[in-house]
Design a protein around this motif. Structure first.
Motif, PDB file in Angstrom:
ATOM      1  N   PHE A  85       4.100   8.306  -4.084  1.00 49.29           N
ATOM      2  CA  PHE A  85       2.708   8.078  -4.477  1.00 49.29           C
ATOM      3  C   PHE A  85       1.924   7.278  -3.440  1.00 49.29           C
ATOM      4  CE2 PHE A  85       4.538   8.906  -8.766  1.00 49.29           C
ATOM      5  CZ  PHE A  85       3.803  10.052  -9.011  1.00 49.29           C
ATOM      6  N   ASP A  86       2.620   6.527  -2.604  1.00 44.83           N
ATOM      7  CA  ASP A  86       1.927   5.840  -1.511  1.00 44.83           C
ATOM      8  C   ASP A  86       1.254   6.839  -0.571  1.00 44.83           C
ATOM      9  OD1 ASP A  86       2.605   3.310  -2.385  1.00 44.83           O
ATOM     10  OD2 ASP A  86       4.272   3.044  -0.982  1.00 44.83           O
ATOM     11  N   LYS A  87       1.791   8.052  -0.503  1.00 41.94           N
ATOM     12  CA  LYS A  87       1.227   9.074   0.379  1.00 41.94           C
ATOM     13  C   LYS A  87      -0.080   9.646  -0.160  1.00 41.94           C
ATOM     14  CE  LYS A  87       5.774  10.549   2.071  1.00 41.94           C
ATOM     15  NZ  LYS A  87       6.753  11.679   2.120  1.00 41.94           N
ATOM     16  N   ILE A  88      -0.358   9.419  -1.443  1.00 43.18           N
ATOM     17  CA  ILE A  88      -1.605   9.911  -2.048  1.00 43.18           C
ATOM     18  C   ILE A  88      -2.610   8.768  -2.032  1.00 43.18           C
ATOM     19  CG2 ILE A  88      -2.673  10.904  -4.105  1.00 43.18           C
ATOM     20  CD1 ILE A  88       0.081  11.970  -4.897  1.00 43.18           C
ATOM     21  N   LYS A  89      -3.630   8.906  -1.223  1.00 38.91           N
ATOM     22  CA  LYS A  89      -4.588   7.824  -1.012  1.00 38.91           C
ATOM     23  C   LYS A  89      -5.663   7.849  -2.101  1.00 38.91           C
ATOM     24  CE  LYS A  89      -2.279   6.664   2.580  1.00 38.91           C
ATOM     25  NZ  LYS A  89      -1.350   5.510   2.457  1.00 38.91           N
ATOM     26  N   LEU A  90      -5.779   6.740  -2.789  1.00 40.02           N
ATOM     27  CA  LEU A  90      -6.770   6.574  -3.845  1.00 40.02           C
ATOM     28  C   LEU A  90      -7.391   5.183  -3.723  1.00 40.02           C
ATOM     29  CD1 LEU A  90      -4.662   7.992  -6.790  1.00 40.02           C
ATOM     30  CD2 LEU A  90      -6.798   9.001  -5.977  1.00 40.02           C
ATOM     31  N   PRO A  91      -8.639   5.034  -4.127  1.00 44.38           N
ATOM     32  CA  PRO A  91      -9.249   3.705  -4.077  1.00 44.38           C
ATOM     33  C   PRO A  91      -8.631   2.776  -5.111  1.00 44.38           C
ATOM     34  CG  PRO A  91     -10.707   5.264  -5.184  1.00 44.38           C
ATOM     35  CD  PRO A  91      -9.570   6.067  -4.626  1.00 44.38           C
ATOM     36  N   ASP A  92      -8.738   1.463  -4.856  1.00 42.98           N
ATOM     37  CA  ASP A  92      -8.332   0.498  -5.868  1.00 42.98           C
ATOM     38  C   ASP A  92      -9.173   0.696  -7.125  1.00 42.98           C
ATOM     39  OD1 ASP A  92      -6.489  -0.563  -4.153  1.00 42.98           O
ATOM     40  OD2 ASP A  92      -7.692  -2.314  -3.595  1.00 42.98           O
ATOM     41  N   ASN A  93      -8.636   0.259  -8.243  1.00 37.88           N
ATOM     42  CA  ASN A  93      -9.320   0.372  -9.538  1.00 37.88           C
ATOM     43  C   ASN A  93      -9.513   1.822  -9.974  1.00 37.88           C
ATOM     44  OD1 ASN A  93      -9.643  -2.500  -9.768  1.00 37.88           O
ATOM     45  ND2 ASN A  93     -11.316  -2.337  -8.281  1.00 37.88           N
ATOM     46  N   SER A  94      -8.627   2.707  -9.509  1.00 34.64           N
ATOM     47  CA  SER A  94      -8.666   4.092  -9.958  1.00 34.64           C
ATOM     48  C   SER A  94      -8.126   4.191 -11.383  1.00 34.64           C
ATOM     49  CB  SER A  94      -7.825   4.985  -9.041  1.00 34.64           C
ATOM     50  OG  SER A  94      -8.425   5.134  -7.780  1.00 34.64           O
ATOM     51  N   VAL A  95      -8.496   5.275 -12.054  1.00 36.35           N
ATOM     52  CA  VAL A  95      -7.970   5.597 -13.380  1.00 36.35           C
ATOM     53  C   VAL A  95      -7.036   6.792 -13.222  1.00 36.35           C
ATOM     54  CG1 VAL A  95      -8.518   6.385 -15.705  1.00 36.35           C
ATOM     55  CG2 VAL A  95     -10.001   4.707 -14.577  1.00 36.35           C
ATOM     56  N   LEU A 134       3.756   1.146  -9.932  1.00 35.26           N
ATOM     57  CA  LEU A 134       4.184   0.231  -8.874  1.00 35.26           C
ATOM     58  C   LEU A 134       3.481   0.526  -7.557  1.00 35.26           C
ATOM     59  CD1 LEU A 134       8.025   0.087  -9.613  1.00 35.26           C
ATOM     60  CD2 LEU A 134       6.337  -1.720 -10.012  1.00 35.26           C
ATOM     61  N   SER A 135       3.178   1.799  -7.315  1.00 37.09           N
ATOM     62  CA  SER A 135       2.468   2.177  -6.090  1.00 37.09           C
ATOM     63  C   SER A 135       1.000   1.787  -6.139  1.00 37.09           C
ATOM     64  CB  SER A 135       2.593   3.689  -5.857  1.00 37.09           C
ATOM     65  OG  SER A 135       1.760   4.115  -4.799  1.00 37.09           O
ATOM     66  N   LYS A 136       0.370   1.996  -7.295  1.00 38.77           N
ATOM     67  CA  LYS A 136      -1.079   1.757  -7.435  1.00 38.77           C
ATOM     68  C   LYS A 136      -1.304   0.534  -8.329  1.00 38.77           C
ATOM     69  CE  LYS A 136      -1.419   5.676  -5.232  1.00 38.77           C
ATOM     70  NZ  LYS A 136      -1.635   5.678  -3.768  1.00 38.77           N
ATOM     71  N   LYS A 137      -0.885  -0.626  -7.851  1.00 36.34           N
ATOM     72  CA  LYS A 137      -0.885  -1.844  -8.659  1.00 36.34           C
ATOM     73  C   LYS A 137      -2.284  -2.295  -9.050  1.00 36.34           C
ATOM     74  CE  LYS A 137       3.493  -3.613  -6.841  1.00 36.34           C
ATOM     75  NZ  LYS A 137       4.163  -4.708  -6.095  1.00 36.34           N
ATOM     76  N   HIS A 138      -3.286  -1.868  -8.293  1.00 43.00           N
ATOM     77  CA  HIS A 138      -4.661  -2.291  -8.584  1.00 43.00           C
ATOM     78  C   HIS A 138      -5.440  -1.218  -9.343  1.00 43.00           C
ATOM     79  CE1 HIS A 138      -3.982  -5.821  -6.165  1.00 43.00           C
ATOM     80  NE2 HIS A 138      -3.570  -5.070  -5.162  1.00 43.00           N
ATOM     81  N   SER A 139      -4.726  -0.267  -9.911  1.00 43.45           N
ATOM     82  CA  SER A 139      -5.332   0.792 -10.709  1.00 43.45           C
ATOM     83  C   SER A 139      -4.736   0.773 -12.108  1.00 43.45           C
ATOM     84  CB  SER A 139      -5.109   2.160 -10.052  1.00 43.45           C
ATOM     85  OG  SER A 139      -5.758   2.230  -8.796  1.00 43.45           O
ATOM     86  N   SER A 170     -11.368  10.245 -14.880  1.00 45.43           N
ATOM     87  CA  SER A 170     -10.135   9.912 -14.172  1.00 45.43           C
ATOM     88  C   SER A 170     -10.188  10.323 -12.700  1.00 45.43           C
ATOM     89  CB  SER A 170      -8.948  10.606 -14.848  1.00 45.43           C
ATOM     90  OG  SER A 170      -7.749  10.369 -14.153  1.00 45.43           O
ATOM     91  N   ASP A 171      -9.495   9.535 -11.870  1.00 40.51           N
ATOM     92  CA  ASP A 171      -9.386   9.848 -10.443  1.00 40.51           C
ATOM     93  C   ASP A 171      -8.216  10.778 -10.143  1.00 40.51           C
ATOM     94  OD1 ASP A 171     -11.380   7.847  -8.972  1.00 40.51           O
ATOM     95  OD2 ASP A 171     -10.434   6.754 -10.621  1.00 40.51           O
ATOM     96  N   MET A 172      -7.194  10.762 -11.002  1.00 38.58           N
ATOM     97  CA  MET A 172      -6.051  11.659 -10.796  1.00 38.58           C
ATOM     98  C   MET A 172      -5.356  11.913 -12.128  1.00 38.58           C
ATOM     99  SD  MET A 172      -2.876  11.547  -8.059  1.00 38.58           S
ATOM    100  CE  MET A 172      -1.975  10.138  -8.706  1.00 38.58           C
ATOM    101  N   ILE A 173      -4.960  13.160 -12.342  1.00 37.24           N
ATOM    102  CA  ILE A 173      -4.168  13.543 -13.507  1.00 37.24           C
ATOM    103  C   ILE A 173      -2.873  14.173 -13.015  1.00 37.24           C
ATOM    104  CG2 ILE A 173      -4.011  15.034 -15.538  1.00 37.24           C
ATOM    105  CD1 ILE A 173      -7.021  14.858 -15.810  1.00 37.24           C
ATOM    106  N   LEU A 174      -1.745  13.656 -13.492  1.00 32.59           N
ATOM    107  CA  LEU A 174      -0.439  14.213 -13.182  1.00 32.59           C
ATOM    108  C   LEU A 174      -0.031  15.177 -14.281  1.00 32.59           C
ATOM    109  CD1 LEU A 174      -0.501  11.575 -11.460  1.00 32.59           C
ATOM    110  CD2 LEU A 174       1.937  11.318 -11.948  1.00 32.59           C
ATOM    111  N   MET A 175       0.417  16.360 -13.881  1.00 31.57           N
ATOM    112  CA  MET A 175       1.046  17.301 -14.799  1.00 31.57           C
ATOM    113  C   MET A 175       2.348  17.752 -14.141  1.00 31.57           C
ATOM    114  SD  MET A 175      -2.090  19.639 -16.271  1.00 31.57           S
ATOM    115  CE  MET A 175      -3.436  18.899 -17.211  1.00 31.57           C
TER     116      MET A 175
END
Length: 212
Positions: A19-29, A46-51, A96-101
């Motif tokens: 998930f570190d390879k997927i770049k997203l802004p902090d405070n993402s949903v 754990l990867s997106k601790k500020h989201s 949402s900024d990203m949805i996992l399926m």
């Protein structure tokens, strides 16, 4: 290292790196839809601790397991949501900024009307412009098409299908794990109770951006 230890290690190391390879802004949903036992939820959090990560499943037993994992890892940025079992993603439009399926879109191949088409529509509704629909296409070699006919699918066909719902294919990232095998009594019985991590299928994560 037994398989249980290896999966725990994957959640806090390899999964985080994925998930570190997927770049997203902090405070993402971020929404892990159909989270199951939560392996990806833990890595994503754990990867997106500020989201904020919403871990969604219709099975209360699964959500209890995810809650226990969250507590054991002292994670504070995950919210558990019980789905109502309908063909909807119960979040507002453009939320949402990203949805996992992951290991989800194949659904039950015995059903004559595939569920994935409705969920592609729902993902487009819930995602922000340029939001990411992220899938792990395990068990998608054979799928039912929109007419209900079972067909042999290639990844190219799946990409074209998802793009027809208003998405643009961006990238594939290796490293997704088919955890369903680990949780399957059938596979444990097949292996006489001796399963190694190498038995689990490894595949790509495929990311699609919502078109404006």
């Amino acid at each position: 290292m037994n398989i249980h230890e290896h999966i725990e290690k994957w959640q806090v190391e390899d999964g985080v790196h994925l998930f570190d390879k997927i770049k997203l802004p902090d405070n993402s949903v971020l929404i892990d839809f159909g989270c199951g036992y939560g392996e990806y939820t833990i890595s994503l959090a754990l990867s997106k601790k500020h989201s904020t990560v919403f871990s969604v499943d219709k099975d209360e037993r699964m959500l209890k397991i995810v809650q226990d994992k969250i507590e054991s890892h002292s994670i504070t940025n995950v919210r558990l949501i019980k789905a109502d079992g309908t063909l909807s993603i119960a979040f507002p439009d453009c939320y949402s900024d990203m949805i996992l399926m992951y290991d989800f879109i194949h659904g039950n191949t015995q059903e004559k009307l595939p569920i994935r088409f409705k969920f592609f529509e729902e993902a487009r509704r819930v995602l922000k412009p340029n939001g990411i629909l992220s899938i792990a296409p395990f068990e998608c070699e054979y799928l039912r098409d929109s007419s209900g006919k079972r067909r042999r699918y290639s990844l190219g066909m799946l990409i074209s299908e998802i793009e027809s719902y208003g998405f643009r294919y961006s990238e594939s990232i290796d490293g997704a794990v088919h955890f369903d095998y680990y949780h399957s009594p059938y596979h444990w019985k097949k292996l006489n109770g001796e399963m190694s991590f190498d038995y689990l299928e490894i595949g790509p994560v495929m990311n699609f951006y919502k078109q404006k």
